[in-house]
Design an enzyme around this catalytic site. Sequence first.
Site, mmCIF file in Angstrom:
data_model
loop_
_atom_site.group_PDB
_atom_site.id
_atom_site.type_symbol
_atom_site.label_atom_id
_atom_site.label_comp_id
_atom_site.label_asym_id
_atom_site.label_seq_id
_atom_site.Cartn_x
_atom_site.Cartn_y
_atom_site.Cartn_z
ATOM 1 N N CYS A 145 0.822 -1.218 0.000
ATOM 2 C CA CYS A 145 0.000 0.000 0.000
ATOM 3 C C CYS A 145 0.852 1.262 0.000
ATOM 4 C CB CYS A 145 -0.933 -0.003 1.199
ATOM 5 S SG CYS A 145 -1.901 1.506 1.358
ATOM 6 N N CYS B 99 -1.684 1.657 -2.971
ATOM 7 C CA CYS B 99 -2.683 2.711 -2.753
ATOM 8 C C CYS B 99 -2.115 4.122 -2.783
ATOM 9 C CB CYS B 99 -3.372 2.518 -1.407
ATOM 10 S SG CYS B 99 -3.704 0.827 -0.931
ATOM 11 N N LYS C 33 -0.413 5.226 -6.158
ATOM 12 C CA LYS C 33 -1.500 5.198 -7.149
ATOM 13 C C LYS C 33 -2.396 6.412 -7.016
ATOM 14 C CE LYS C 33 -5.115 3.561 -5.846
ATOM 15 N NZ LYS C 33 -5.564 2.181 -5.963
ATOM 16 N N TYR D 127 -8.858 -3.882 -11.349
ATOM 17 C CA TYR D 127 -8.801 -2.484 -10.908
ATOM 18 C C TYR D 127 -7.398 -1.903 -11.032
ATOM 19 C CZ TYR D 127 -6.917 -3.887 -6.323
ATOM 20 O OH TYR D 127 -6.121 -4.373 -5.319
ATOM 21 N N GLU E 166 -6.700 1.419 -13.284
ATOM 22 C CA GLU E 166 -6.165 2.599 -12.609
ATOM 23 C C GLU E 166 -4.871 3.066 -13.260
ATOM 24 O OE1 GLU E 166 -7.985 1.887 -8.122
ATOM 25 O OE2 GLU E 166 -5.988 1.127 -8.607
ATOM 26 N N HIS F 44 -27.285 19.808 -0.898
ATOM 27 C CA HIS F 44 -27.346 20.300 -2.276
ATOM 28 C C HIS F 44 -26.448 21.532 -2.455
ATOM 29 C CE1 HIS F 44 -29.160 20.667 -6.211
ATOM 30 N NE2 HIS F 44 -29.365 21.976 -6.001
ATOM 31 N N GLU G 197 -25.795 13.394 -2.737
ATOM 32 C CA GLU G 197 -27.233 13.510 -2.472
ATOM 33 C C GLU G 197 -28.069 12.705 -3.458
ATOM 34 O OE1 GLU G 197 -29.390 17.135 -3.314
ATOM 35 O OE2 GLU G 197 -27.829 17.797 -4.709
#
Length: 519
Positions: A81, A86, A89, A224, A228, A492, A497
């Site tokens: 990671c 992670c 990346k 993934y 990525e 909003h 939302e």
Amino acid sequence: MLTIFNKRAIVRLVFCAGTGSRFGSTYKRNHNYDYDLIVIGGGSGGLACAKEAIQHGAKVACLDYVTPTPLGTKWGIGGTCVNVGCIPKKLMHQAALLGEGLHEATAYGWDIPNKEQIKPDWNKLVESVQNHIKSVNWVTRVDLRDKHVEYVNGLGSFKDAHTVVATLKNKSEKILTADKIVIAVGGRPNYPDIPGAIEHGITSDDIFSLDRAPGKTLVVGAGYIGLECAGFLKGLGYDATVMVRSIVLRGFDQQMATIVSDAMVERGINFLHKCIPKSVEKQADGKLLVKWLNTEANTEHSDVYDTVLWAIGRKGLVEDLKLENAGVVFKGTKIEVSEAEGTNVSNIFAVGDVIYGKPELTPVAIHAGRLLARRLFGGSTQTMDYVDVATTVFSPLEYACVGLSEEDAIKKMGGEENIEVYHGFYKPTEFFIPQKSVRYCYLKAVAERSGDQKVLGLHYVGPVAGEVIQGFAVALKAGLTIKTLFNTVGIHPTTAEEFTRLNITKRSGLDPTPASCCS
């Protein structure tokens, strides 16, 4: 200040004496061994387990060693990671988004002269990313020292169920014994068994420290990691092609996977579907000639690239552990564990990417490691819950989800007639002025059809997907229903939302496209 320091020092000594902890543990050290716990692996899960065990009064050693890649890439403590996963990346993904933002800024009134000539400096980007990683490596080492975890920079293997051999950089060996041992060695990328793959290809272990601009790149693999990498490379201005053997984002909701890949195609990323590589040959000019087979048409093709990046899956690092010496049973390159992360050997446990059939995610490894240490040394009985773990694919237009895919929900509930899928496209407000495509901004809630309609899965494609889905993941773990979701007032204007505004079901056949941002 001296008095305060001395008090802290006294407290620290008490923590490490093995007679208790700030959690009130009554754990007593077993002096038949050098350590109460040896953790093999210095990644996220192993470090979390080691540091938590210390807090409960255990004496702990942590072994960590990085075997260089075929290209020669190596890194410091922290695991995948921090060093090659992670963190770098996300930083390169952010670099690509910033480049995109520069071009959008003029629409918002910013005067950016010669914006078309703005190009990224690959070497400067790599240097910045690596400097950050090195700072994390250093902080990690200091943290282990301060917590009195003994760090051993050696490759760990078993001599027996309580004895570990650490092979150091100079090839000398250090023997350590422990009452309990946790395997947290993680995994590394696979290479295909074809000519030139190892000699001329790289993996995600290499791309974040590559000492040259990648240029025209073929990414083989559509999981993934592959998406990525192709995404940020294209965002940084490099030609990127993804080779897909079977399907995109296996294990994810396939409608969402198609939306993600279609959005990437719209941004200029090429996809080669139903193709498998056959060979990689280095040309006289240094470029790479790649030959592949289209399995659907049974035709052979070739093209020339500057870089070939393998993203065809990962294997657990069990090969060097000599598990047979301890009697640990494993399956392929992974270790099967119980609900309490126990192996078939009573004092040996495993966490993280090396275990079989669990999500290969950093937060999962960290949480599992901490809970394991609390059970071993703190009297806890809480086990890791691997169900409904949220995750994000940091593709150019991000995808985040938690819970079941639509396909898995149908299987679990015994048929399509037993689930309800609320869905909709939406228009992020910030996309309007620069006239960014909203074609693939989409989300859905998969729920039970009966009662209050318990939500089984949430899926979102759009900006800052991880930030959006994190809060909803808590709600889903707490038993979120469609009734509760619809009674929640959204903020909003945000994209999050949109989950509270879903009112069209797939079953209805109505158009899920809104007329405006507020409809």
